[in-house]
Design a protein around this motif. Structure first.
Motif, mmCIF file in Angstrom:
data_model
loop_
_atom_site.group_PDB
_atom_site.id
_atom_site.type_symbol
_atom_site.label_atom_id
_atom_site.label_comp_id
_atom_site.label_asym_id
_atom_site.label_seq_id
_atom_site.Cartn_x
_atom_site.Cartn_y
_atom_site.Cartn_z
ATOM 1 N N GLY A 131 40.709 28.211 27.272
ATOM 2 C CA GLY A 131 40.514 28.173 25.827
ATOM 3 C C GLY A 131 39.488 27.111 25.440
ATOM 4 N N ARG A 132 39.520 25.975 26.166
ATOM 5 C CA ARG A 132 38.567 24.909 25.845
ATOM 6 C C ARG A 132 37.133 25.325 26.160
ATOM 7 N NH1 ARG A 132 40.205 20.083 28.975
ATOM 8 N NH2 ARG A 132 42.035 21.264 29.631
ATOM 9 N N THR A 192 35.940 28.367 26.033
ATOM 10 C CA THR A 192 35.536 29.288 24.965
ATOM 11 C C THR A 192 35.084 28.508 23.731
ATOM 12 O OG1 THR A 192 37.130 30.894 25.788
ATOM 13 C CG2 THR A 192 36.324 31.224 23.551
ATOM 14 N N GLY A 241 40.473 39.563 31.685
ATOM 15 C CA GLY A 241 40.239 39.995 30.310
ATOM 16 C C GLY A 241 39.715 38.869 29.437
ATOM 17 N N PRO A 242 40.418 37.715 29.392
ATOM 18 C CA PRO A 242 39.934 36.619 28.550
ATOM 19 C C PRO A 242 38.550 36.113 28.961
ATOM 20 C CG PRO A 242 42.252 36.298 29.077
ATOM 21 C CD PRO A 242 41.792 37.475 29.888
ATOM 22 N N LEU A 278 36.111 37.899 30.358
ATOM 23 C CA LEU A 278 35.122 38.884 29.933
ATOM 24 C C LEU A 278 34.896 38.822 28.427
ATOM 25 C CD1 LEU A 278 36.312 41.821 32.199
ATOM 26 C CD2 LEU A 278 34.084 40.679 32.326
ATOM 27 N N LEU A 279 35.979 38.555 27.715
ATOM 28 C CA LEU A 279 35.891 38.437 26.265
ATOM 29 C C LEU A 279 35.040 37.217 25.889
ATOM 30 C CD1 LEU A 279 37.175 40.141 24.085
ATOM 31 C CD2 LEU A 279 39.124 38.599 24.082
ATOM 32 N N ARG A 297 28.733 45.187 46.219
ATOM 33 C CA ARG A 297 29.671 46.108 45.583
ATOM 34 C C ARG A 297 30.592 45.361 44.608
ATOM 35 N NH1 ARG A 297 33.532 50.245 48.827
ATOM 36 N NH2 ARG A 297 34.795 48.402 49.080
ATOM 37 N N LYS A 347 31.954 45.671 34.359
ATOM 38 C CA LYS A 347 32.947 45.177 33.390
ATOM 39 C C LYS A 347 32.287 44.310 32.327
ATOM 40 C CE LYS A 347 37.114 45.131 36.214
ATOM 41 N NZ LYS A 347 38.167 44.271 36.770
ATOM 42 N N ALA A 382 32.498 45.097 28.403
ATOM 43 C CA ALA A 382 33.038 44.105 27.459
ATOM 44 C C ALA A 382 32.037 43.863 26.332
ATOM 45 C CB ALA A 382 33.350 42.805 28.195
ATOM 46 N N GLY A 411 41.367 27.154 52.158
ATOM 47 C CA GLY A 411 42.097 27.651 53.329
ATOM 48 C C GLY A 411 41.246 28.642 54.105
ATOM 49 N N THR A 412 41.865 29.787 54.492
ATOM 50 C CA THR A 412 41.142 30.740 55.339
ATOM 51 C C THR A 412 39.952 31.362 54.614
ATOM 52 O OG1 THR A 412 42.788 32.340 54.676
ATOM 53 C CG2 THR A 412 42.955 31.471 56.912
ATOM 54 N N GLU A 453 36.526 30.443 55.846
ATOM 55 C CA GLU A 453 35.996 31.192 56.993
ATOM 56 C C GLU A 453 35.179 32.379 56.512
ATOM 57 O OE1 GLU A 453 36.374 30.403 60.075
ATOM 58 O OE2 GLU A 453 38.055 28.977 60.086
ATOM 59 N N ARG A 454 35.740 32.998 55.494
ATOM 60 C CA ARG A 454 35.108 34.183 54.932
ATOM 61 C C ARG A 454 33.728 33.827 54.352
ATOM 62 N NH1 ARG A 454 35.171 38.771 56.257
ATOM 63 N NH2 ARG A 454 33.730 39.804 54.859
ATOM 64 N N GLU A 491 31.355 33.074 57.045
ATOM 65 C CA GLU A 491 31.015 34.345 57.695
ATOM 66 C C GLU A 491 29.910 35.085 56.922
ATOM 67 O OE1 GLU A 491 32.629 37.374 60.533
ATOM 68 O OE2 GLU A 491 32.363 35.225 60.415
ATOM 69 N N GLU A 525 48.468 30.008 56.956
ATOM 70 C CA GLU A 525 47.917 29.276 58.094
ATOM 71 C C GLU A 525 48.985 28.348 58.660
ATOM 72 O OE1 GLU A 525 46.302 28.381 54.906
ATOM 73 O OE2 GLU A 525 45.281 30.324 54.942
ATOM 74 N N VAL A 548 39.179 33.411 61.576
ATOM 75 C CA VAL A 548 38.150 34.357 61.122
ATOM 76 C C VAL A 548 38.698 35.782 61.139
ATOM 77 C CG1 VAL A 548 35.951 35.416 61.747
ATOM 78 C CG2 VAL A 548 36.185 32.932 61.758
ATOM 79 N N SER A 570 41.078 36.291 58.181
ATOM 80 C CA SER A 570 40.419 36.349 56.868
ATOM 81 C C SER A 570 39.578 37.617 56.758
ATOM 82 C CB SER A 570 39.621 35.073 56.580
ATOM 83 O OG SER A 570 38.357 35.142 57.164
ATOM 84 N N ARG A 602 39.342 29.309 15.829
ATOM 85 C CA ARG A 602 39.573 27.907 15.515
ATOM 86 C C ARG A 602 38.421 27.317 14.696
ATOM 87 N NH1 ARG A 602 41.771 25.185 20.992
ATOM 88 N NH2 ARG A 602 41.228 27.167 21.966
ATOM 89 N N GLU A 660 41.474 36.022 20.488
ATOM 90 C CA GLU A 660 41.819 35.832 21.901
ATOM 91 C C GLU A 660 42.862 36.865 22.306
ATOM 92 O OE1 GLU A 660 40.635 32.961 23.705
ATOM 93 O OE2 GLU A 660 39.391 32.447 21.979
ATOM 94 N N TYR A 661 42.509 37.729 23.273
ATOM 95 C CA TYR A 661 43.471 38.708 23.771
ATOM 96 C C TYR A 661 43.120 39.022 25.216
ATOM 97 C CZ TYR A 661 39.718 41.889 22.179
ATOM 98 O OH TYR A 661 38.516 42.498 21.968
ATOM 99 N N ASP A 662 43.830 39.971 25.808
ATOM 100 C CA ASP A 662 43.637 40.201 27.236
ATOM 101 C C ASP A 662 43.318 41.664 27.515
ATOM 102 O OD1 ASP A 662 43.579 40.072 29.955
ATOM 103 O OD2 ASP A 662 45.591 39.294 30.218
ATOM 104 N N PRO A 663 42.061 42.052 27.307
ATOM 105 C CA PRO A 663 41.695 43.465 27.457
ATOM 106 C C PRO A 663 41.334 43.823 28.899
ATOM 107 C CG PRO A 663 39.832 42.194 26.656
ATOM 108 C CD PRO A 663 40.920 41.211 26.930
ATOM 109 N N PHE A 715 39.000 45.482 30.440
ATOM 110 C CA PHE A 715 37.708 46.175 30.324
ATOM 111 C C PHE A 715 37.316 46.852 31.632
ATOM 112 C CE2 PHE A 715 36.676 42.907 26.912
ATOM 113 C CZ PHE A 715 36.777 43.815 25.882
#
Lengths: 279, 660
Positions: A118-119, A121, A155-156, A158-159, A176, A184, A188, A226-227, A230-231, A234, B257, B303, B306, B478, B607-610, B612
């Protein structure tokens, strides 16, 4: 698609004049932008200071943060810093802002991590207000202030992107996943009724001269994941062939600017990358 | 490498055998049940999965082949009619046979299988890797739940897993209305003389039928009676079968791990609703990927693990998303009873979002021809659904698309008066001179008076000259000052402005669309998040709709052509409009003279959770359309004609708004 290069500002054991020399060499080679990372709890230069140093010795190349951890900063002071850098560089700043992946960055900065989404935004809106209204100086050279990039695919996030930023910056991974995220971002943008289209930026790591050193840097830098470290190691682009096909795949996925970040503090990496990426 | 595999299900056994074949590994499988103590009937594989299995082990694959039952049609039984869908090649095998073949091949490859034995947590230290393949209730995952971060979504429908003593000719869906509600069957043959037979229904129908009180015997008797015509004398068998609710499981992490790493495989890591295939398919693909990663990186376990997760997680997540869409389809399938058979069948095969009009055209051109025809109530038509003519509110349209290269042109939201503009750049209806087929009339309400949208949305200027109007005095963001509650007199004035604007467009536009979405003035009345009025314009849905309906009335009385109304049928926010209310809104609008509703979502609050993604509003739009019978327009990331053809051909909407 434009191709930029990262500054070695977050690679330990760099010589103190390396960032400036690197910037000069990158501009001469023809890269379109210089990118910097932000990490508090690591041997890394402060991103805007690094770009300011680079700005002093370059004239054309764009300066981009990928990304500054926004909620660690006071919105007014960050708006001033960004406006100053934009003015000092002749309008070359693109300001990527994010939440950061590590909570300990917040702890070290003594900033509460709760409510950081929120901050961020709020920060985007307030910085734009400062730049447009000019109540706190200086005026940025870019009208309305530097372009703002943000990431994230919730969602938030992207908004936040569609309502208040200028573009999307991808955190890394195969083309990809970039394509899915970019789609997306575009949806949006259109769904909230924002005119135009979001800019689409992405980043990836490369290490041509000493792949082993590059890998060990990435394993260290991302040890907190963590793991997953490695990715990331790689996926480091270690051969001209992989860089070329990676660039092609991002171009096909609709990326507008891809910034390739170094993994070793060897200035010859600039020319090695240029030979592949700027052919 | 020494590997302990917990659980001798398909995932555990298959991984063990592949790892033993692929390298210098010693694998022990621990199974707490005795040998042969399997439950369940058949397991479905797609041709794609079978090809992958063949690539990994041809000898085993040949043994599978002999035990597989293959088919290429889906049969849909519906109130006496049968629709056969061609081009759907799948195969199934008896779970018992599958486990027997895998156990034998594993033993031959040198795997040690220890039955009737729990794997003690203390013994992990003597292995290099522990693989938790112990199913959806994995004890190992639960031991480290805070690390793996499992999230469970319990589906609302009830189902029972039975066997049918007859081999059906292919995959079969049967939909049977009863006095308690609709019951349906997912069934497929898996060996000579046997089929899997899953009966599913909504929780309400299940309770109404008294099945919450029924024991195993009574449940089977009920299913037998309900599907008697369809069973044709064959017997339904139980194997300690009870009514269940499916659980979709996700884990934040699949790898732990440590000195002996732990990795989740198959159902222990994830589940996907049975209506688009089996968890066994995913589990065996997991095993293939993990074995390949281990064999490719013999010296580097971190490796390998992962890589396994990186390869499988996106594939599994896509499958889970499709499975959720499919499960959601079945949860609301009772709403589709009005659809013609061909439309119903086309809707069913496109339910998961992975198959579109063009794909079905390739698989079964006859079905697509019939579904295309059904759009215009004909037997067939050369026109694809999106380009079929539409008659709406007395006007004939040559296509069912709004926007895009082929669709009707649509104006931006035009403000009905100056204080209704989002920003000073926004066009006023009275001053707008461009031509458009569909003209959108709007009042921005609480979002009015912002800076130009190019530089970000909902940013009020430094000095806001006028308080924005809204249902209730709430600040939109706000940065905003609270809006001013519109008085009854002002509402009457604004309704009149909508009427005046509508009148101006007679002879100049083909359709009017009143904009009641996105947190603007009309929308602020509809959403319970933003309407806190205590007068007759607030409170119940009837009260919250009073002003929007007043505006509809004002426009309807002067506008002769088709009238549309856009509203947010979900706020993507807790406490927002419910789906029942959204359906009631559509019905009330239609009663007041609206010819088509555009189903939008979000925006009531900033503020919402779309979610998309392309077509994210389509399932909701489809439910509203098929529940209320009100014509529906839907958009949201829809860019291709193929997507539009799928939506309209499947009866999910009547019109599609195209994105650029």
């Amino acid at each position: 698609m434009r191709v930029g290069i990262g500054l070695p500002s977050a690679i330990p054991a760099r010589a103190s004049n390396l960032v400036v020399k690197w910037a000069e060499r990158a501009e001469a080679a023809g890269f379109s932008s210089l990118g910097v990372l932000d990490r508090v709890n690591y041997d890394a230069y402060e991103p805007l200071v690094s770009l300011a140093a680079a700005a002093a010795i370059t004239e054309q190349i764009r300066l981009v943060t990928m990304v500054v951890i926004g909620p660690l900063h006071n919105a007014v002071l960050l708006a001033r810093q960004a406006a100053s850098l934009d003015a000092l560089s002749g309008g070359r700043l693109t300001l990527g802002l994010g939440l950061g992946a590590r909570l300990d960055d917040y702890e070290h900065a003594e900033i509460d991590h709760r409510g950081r989404g929120g901050r961020l935004t709020e920060q985007l809106a307030r910085m734009r207000d400062h730049w447009e209204d000019g109540q706190v100086g200086p005026r940025p050279v870019t009208p309305g202030g530097p372009d703002l990039l943000v990431g994230g695919s919730s969602g938030p996030s992207l908004l936040r992107l569609a309502r208040l930023a200028d573009g999307y910056v991808h955190g890394g991974g195969p083309a990809r996943s970039f394509a899915a995220a970019a789609s997306k971002a575009k949806i949006a943008w259109e769904e909230v009724g924002r005119p135009g289209k979001p800019q689409l930026w992405a980043q990836a790591y490369f290490g041509l001269g000493d792949p082993a050193a590059g890998r060990s840097y990435l394993l260290d830098y991302y040890a907190f994941t963590g793991t997953f470290a490695e990715r990331i190691a790689e996926e480091n682009l270690e051969t001209p062939e992989r860089i070329a096909s990676f660039i092609r795949s991002y171009e096909e996925a609709g990326c507008e600017e891809l910034v390739l970040l170094p993994t070793t503090a060897d200035i010859n990496e600039v020319d090695r990358l240029a030979a592949v990426a700027l052919r | 490498m020494r590997i302990a595999v917990v659980g001798a299900g398909p995932a555990g056994l298959y991984l063990s055998l592949l790892v033993c074949q692929g390298g210098d590994n010693a694998v022990t499988v621990f199974e707490r049940n005795p040998e042969g103590a399997t439950y369940g009937w058949g397991v479905v594989f797609s041709e794609g999965t079978l090809t992958e299995l063949e690539g990994a082990d041809q000898r085993l694959s040949r043994r599978f082949d002999q035990a597989l039952i293959r088919w290429s049609t889906i049969r849909i039984h519906r109130a006496g009619s049968e629709t056969i869908v061609a081009g759907q090649p799948f195969a199934a095998i008896s779970r018992r046979t599958l486990l027997g073949l895998l156990a034998k091949a594993a033993t031959d490859a040198g795997v040690e299988i220890v039955y009737s034995t729990e794997f003690a947590s203390g013994s992990a230290e003597s292995y290099d890797l522990v693989v938790a393949a112990d199913g959806v209730n994995s004890a190992w995952r639960q031991t480290f739940a805070s690390h793996f971060g499992p999230e469970e979504w319990i589906h609302p429908t009830r189902y029972i897993w039975l066997g049918l003593g007859r081999a059906l000719p292919g995959f079969t869906f049967a939909f049977q209305p009863t006095g308690h509600g609709l019951f349906w069957v997912h069934a497929y043959p898996y060996e000579a003389g046997m089929s899997t037979f899953i009966v599913e229904t909504t929780e309400e129908s299940w309770r109404r039928a008294g099945l919450d009180q029924a024991d195993e015997k009574a449940s089977i008797a009920f299913c037998h009676e309900t599907f008697a015509v369809f069973l044709d004398g064959a017997e339904l068998r139980s194997n300690r079968s009870t009514w269940l609710q499916f659980v979709t499981l996700r884990n934040r992490r699949w790898i732990r791990e440590g000195t002996t790493p732990l990795v989740l495989l198959g159902d222990a890591a994830h589940t996907a609703h049975f209506s688009i295939g089996s968890g066994t398919k995913l589990a065996m693909e997991d095993a293939l990927a993990l074995a390949e990663a281990l064999n490719l990186h013999p010296g580097n376990l971190a490796v390998a693990l992962s890589n396994y997760e990186a390869v499988r997680r996106p594939a599994v997540e896509r499958f889970q998303e499709a499975a959720l869409a499919s499960a959601d389809y079945f949860a609301h399938v009772a709403d589709l009873k009005q659809l013609p058979d061909a439309t119903f069948a086309f809707n069913l095969v496109t339910r998961s979002g992975r198959v579109n009009h063009l794909d079905v055209q390739r698989q079964d051109p006859r079905l697509v021809q019939a579904a295309n025809g059904a759009v215009i109530g004909a037997k067939e038509t050369p026109l694809p659904p999106a380009l079929a003519p539409l008659s709406l509110g007395g006007e004939s349209f040559a296509s069912r698309l709004v926007g895009g290269a082929l669709g009707m042109t649509i104006s931006p939201p035009l403000a009905v008066r100056v204080d209704g503009r989002r920003s000073s750049d926004d066009p006023l209806s009275g001053a707008y001179s461009d031509a458009a087929d569909v003209v959108v009339l709007s009042h921005a309400g609480p979002r009015a008076g912002s800076r130009p949208a190019v530089d970000g949305l909902d940013r009020p200027p430094l000095h806001q000259e006028q308080l924005p109007l809204a249902a209730s005095p709430i600040a939109y963001t706000r940065s905003h000052i609270p809006s001013r509650e519109a008085s009854e007199g002002e509402l009457a004035e604004i309704a009149e402005c909508f009427g005046n604007a509508a009148k101006q467009w007679n002879d100049r536009a083909r359709m009017l669309l009143l904009d009641g979405a996105s947190g603007n003035l009309l929308g602020s009345f509809i959403s319970p998040l933003t309407n806190r009025r205590s007068d007759r314009y607030g409170g119940s849905l009837e009260g919250r709709l009073r002003f929007p309906l007043q505006v509809v009335g004002a426009a309807r009385s002067v506008w002769e052509g088709p009238l549309g109304f856009r509203f947010s049928a979900t706020d993507f926010h807790a406490g927002g409009i419910t789906e029942e209310d959204a359906s009631a809104v559509a019905t009330a609008l239609a009663t007041a003279g609206v010819d088509v509703v555009e189903v939008g979502g979000g925006g009531a609050v900033a503020e919402y959770d779309p979610p998309f993604r392309a077509g994210y509003l389509v399932p909701l739009a489809a439910r509203i359309r098929n529940r209320t019978g009100v014509p529906v327009l839907v958009g949201g990331g829809i860019t291709t004609l193929d997507q539009a053809n799928t939506i309209i051909g499947a009866g999910r909407a009547d019109l599609v708004r195209m994105s650029n």
